[in-house]
Every structure is written in C-alpha cells, then in structure tokens.
Design a protein around this motif. Structure first.
Motif, mmCIF file in Angstrom:
data_model
loop_
_atom_site.group_PDB
_atom_site.id
_atom_site.type_symbol
_atom_site.label_atom_id
_atom_site.label_comp_id
_atom_site.label_asym_id
_atom_site.label_seq_id
_atom_site.Cartn_x
_atom_site.Cartn_y
_atom_site.Cartn_z
ATOM 1 N N LYS A 1 4.884 7.453 4.537
ATOM 2 C CA LYS A 1 4.532 8.751 5.121
ATOM 3 C C LYS A 1 5.029 8.870 6.554
ATOM 4 O O LYS A 1 5.623 9.861 6.936
ATOM 5 C CB LYS A 1 3.009 8.938 5.100
ATOM 6 C CG LYS A 1 2.461 9.136 3.693
ATOM 7 C CD LYS A 1 0.971 9.497 3.730
ATOM 8 C CE LYS A 1 0.335 9.171 2.387
ATOM 9 N NZ LYS A 1 -0.704 8.173 2.431
ATOM 10 N N ASP A 2 4.744 7.843 7.370
ATOM 11 C CA ASP A 2 5.039 7.994 8.803
ATOM 12 C C ASP A 2 5.826 6.839 9.401
ATOM 13 O O ASP A 2 6.000 6.784 10.624
ATOM 14 C CB ASP A 2 3.729 8.188 9.585
ATOM 15 C CG ASP A 2 2.755 7.050 9.337
ATOM 16 O OD1 ASP A 2 3.124 6.084 8.636
ATOM 17 O OD2 ASP A 2 1.622 7.127 9.862
ATOM 18 N N CYS B 1 0.823 -1.225 0.000
ATOM 19 C CA CYS B 1 0.000 0.000 0.000
ATOM 20 C C CYS B 1 0.850 1.265 0.000
ATOM 21 O O CYS B 1 0.353 2.331 -0.318
ATOM 22 C CB CYS B 1 -0.948 0.003 1.191
ATOM 23 S SG CYS B 1 -0.120 0.343 2.758
ATOM 24 N N TRP B 2 2.099 1.173 0.431
ATOM 25 C CA TRP B 2 3.051 2.288 0.492
ATOM 26 C C TRP B 2 2.706 3.363 1.515
ATOM 27 O O TRP B 2 3.384 4.388 1.581
ATOM 28 C CB TRP B 2 3.214 2.985 -0.871
ATOM 29 C CG TRP B 2 3.926 2.172 -1.901
ATOM 30 C CD1 TRP B 2 3.377 1.599 -2.994
ATOM 31 C CD2 TRP B 2 5.323 1.840 -1.963
ATOM 32 N NE1 TRP B 2 4.333 0.916 -3.724
ATOM 33 C CE2 TRP B 2 5.538 1.057 -3.113
ATOM 34 C CE3 TRP B 2 6.417 2.131 -1.132
ATOM 35 C CZ2 TRP B 2 6.788 0.558 -3.465
ATOM 36 C CZ3 TRP B 2 7.664 1.632 -1.480
ATOM 37 C CH2 TRP B 2 7.839 0.863 -2.640
ATOM 38 N N THR B 3 1.676 3.156 2.332
ATOM 39 C CA THR B 3 1.348 4.216 3.294
ATOM 40 C C THR B 3 2.463 4.382 4.334
ATOM 41 O O THR B 3 2.595 5.439 4.944
ATOM 42 C CB THR B 3 0.006 3.951 4.015
ATOM 43 O OG1 THR B 3 0.036 2.637 4.551
ATOM 44 C CG2 THR B 3 -1.166 4.100 3.068
ATOM 45 N N CYS B 4 3.274 3.337 4.515
ATOM 46 C CA CYS B 4 4.363 3.427 5.512
ATOM 47 C C CYS B 4 5.396 4.472 5.141
ATOM 48 O O CYS B 4 6.160 4.920 5.999
ATOM 49 C CB CYS B 4 5.021 2.067 5.704
ATOM 50 S SG CYS B 4 5.795 1.373 4.218
ATOM 51 N N HIS C 1 12.032 4.481 7.063
ATOM 52 C CA HIS C 1 11.627 5.879 7.245
ATOM 53 C C HIS C 1 12.780 6.696 7.833
ATOM 54 O O HIS C 1 13.501 6.201 8.705
ATOM 55 C CB HIS C 1 10.411 5.927 8.183
ATOM 56 C CG HIS C 1 9.734 7.248 8.217
ATOM 57 N ND1 HIS C 1 10.076 8.233 9.117
ATOM 58 C CD2 HIS C 1 8.751 7.757 7.452
ATOM 59 C CE1 HIS C 1 9.318 9.288 8.906
ATOM 60 N NE2 HIS C 1 8.494 9.027 7.898
ATOM 61 N N CYS D 1 3.124 0.686 9.765
ATOM 62 C CA CYS D 1 2.408 -0.262 8.909
ATOM 63 C C CYS D 1 0.965 -0.364 9.388
ATOM 64 O O CYS D 1 0.714 -0.512 10.590
ATOM 65 C CB CYS D 1 3.064 -1.639 8.963
ATOM 66 S SG CYS D 1 2.221 -2.860 7.917
ATOM 67 N N HIS D 2 0.044 -0.319 8.429
ATOM 68 C CA HIS D 2 -1.374 -0.341 8.817
ATOM 69 C C HIS D 2 -1.856 -1.747 9.179
ATOM 70 O O HIS D 2 -2.946 -1.904 9.742
ATOM 71 C CB HIS D 2 -2.236 0.218 7.669
ATOM 72 C CG HIS D 2 -2.402 -0.761 6.543
ATOM 73 N ND1 HIS D 2 -3.504 -1.591 6.426
ATOM 74 C CD2 HIS D 2 -1.587 -1.086 5.512
ATOM 75 C CE1 HIS D 2 -3.355 -2.366 5.354
ATOM 76 N NE2 HIS D 2 -2.207 -2.078 4.788
#
Ligand SMILES: Cc1cc2nc3c(=O)[nH]c(=O)nc-3n(C[C@H](O)[C@H](O)[C@H](O)COP(=O)(O)O)c2cc1C
Length: 201
Positions: A55-56, A50-53, A105, A59-60
């Motif tokens: 950002k912050d 998902c690549w959301t990691c 990150h 992991c979701h």
C-alpha cells in the motif's frame, strides 16, 4: 555520489567484509562517498508476508531493517555481499532480500541504482547466490554491475587473493562509472514489479 556495501555475513570483519571493503576503496578512488553496512549483530526479522507494504512502501516490522531501508534508498550504487552457507546465500542475505519487498513500491524504490554482488565461499555454491542477487537487482529495476567471487574459509583468507582483491576494487570503480552514466529505465518499465511472471492477483 554514494556507494553502499551491505555485508550479509554474520561474521564481523570476515572475508565478505574484506572484499566489500576493497570494492569501496575502488569506489572512493573514483570520488564516491562510501559506507559499509554489516547486518552482523543487527536485529532484522524475517518477512511475515503481511503484504501491507504494497500500500505505502512501508514495513510494519520496526527493527534494524528500517535504518537499512534509508541507506538503500539514499545510495546511488549498492554492492551486496554474502558468504555461502550450505550452497546458498546466508539466511541474513535472504532476509534482507525478502524484507526489501516494500522497496518495490512505485514511489519508493531502488530503480535506476547500480547493483553489484560479491560472494565468498570456502569451496562451492557461489553461482546460485550470485544468480539470486541478480534476480533481486533486475526485479528492483536496478542496473546490474559486475560480480566478484572469492574463495576463503578462515577469516582473512581472501587477503591472500591479490587478483580477487583487485577484482573487488575494479567492481567499486565500475560502480561509480556506471552511476555516472545516469541510467534510467524507460518510464513504462520503471515501476518495480514484485517479481517477473504472470500474476494472477
Ligand atoms: C554454516 C556455514 C555453512 C557453510 N557452507 C558452505 C558451503 O556450502 N560452501 C562453501 O564453499 N563454503 C561454506 N562455508 C564457508 C564460508 O562460505 C566461508 O568460510 C566464508 O569465507 C565465510 O565468509 P565470512 O568470513 O565473510 O563470514 C560455510 C560456513 C558456515 C559457517
């Protein structure tokens, strides 16, 4: 100083755990606090891309990888261990690797920790797994320590390898000595990239 060993064998108390245990004893003999973490029986789902990691650094997917993130971040040195399954690391090892993407990150990462590897095979396939863990270690801006390759099929086979067990203990001792060096990447290179190469995004 904390030295963490991560066993990526689905088999509890098998050859990977035995050699990691030896390495931890070596680290303990040099004064380190030690922990063996086994993924066996844990719920660690594959990365879903998902690549959301990015950002912050989070992991979701709220599964057992969350506790492993905390342990990886708290450790000064990490020894990754995997058996060879079909000429490669286990699926569990690859899953830990892929799920480590959040730890690339800039503010939450594995940079400057010491990384070692132990791989165990019945007969062949060790080199690829060792090499792949070294890509992980270098990509995460860790300092590479040595590796141990062990041979064994049945549970406990590696107990017969006195030299292999000694090599594992030496790796543990070496990890502590390398952590004591307080290695630091030059700041301009310290931010872990997601991978080497020319990125187009
Ligand atoms: C599904 C499976 C695939 C395996 N594939 C290989 C292989 O390709 N090459 C090899 O040398 N050993 C192979 N082995 C043997 C394991 O690497 C060996 O038994 C190892 O000691 C297991 O480590 P563990 O006791 O930590 O689980 C395989 C074992 C299993 C269960």
């Amino acid at each position: 100083m904390k030295i963490l060993a991560v066993s990526c064998s689905p088999r509890k108390k098998g050859n990977t755990e035995i050699l990691l245990g030896e390495a931890l004893q070596g680290a303990k003999a040099e004064g380190a606090e030690i922990e063996l973490y086994s993924v066996s029986g844990k719920n660690i789902q594959p990365c879903d891309g998902c690549w959301t990691c990015m950002k912050d650094g989070q992991c979701h997917i709220k599964d057992d990888m969350q506790e492993l993130y905390d342990k990886l971040l708290a450790a000064d040195g990490i020894i990754f261990g995997t058996p060879i399954y079909f000429y490669a690391m286990t699926a569990q090892a690859k899953t830990v690797m892929d799920r480590s993407m959040p730890l690339g990150h800039p503010d939450r990462n594995l940079a400057n920790k010491v990384g070692g590897v132990i791989a165990v095979a019945g007969s062949m396939g060790l080199s690829d797994a060792l090499k792949d863990w070294y890509f992980y270690i270098v990509s995460h801006r860790m300092l590479p320590a040595s590796f141990v390759a062990g041979y064994g099929g049945a549970k406990g086979d590696v107990n017969k390898l006195e030299k292999g067990r000694q090599a594992a203990r030496d790796l543990g001792r070496q990890m502590v000595k390398l952590v004591e060096k307080k290695f630091e990447y030059p700041p301009e290179f310290a931010s872990p990239p997601i991978a080497y190469g020319t990125h187009t995004f």
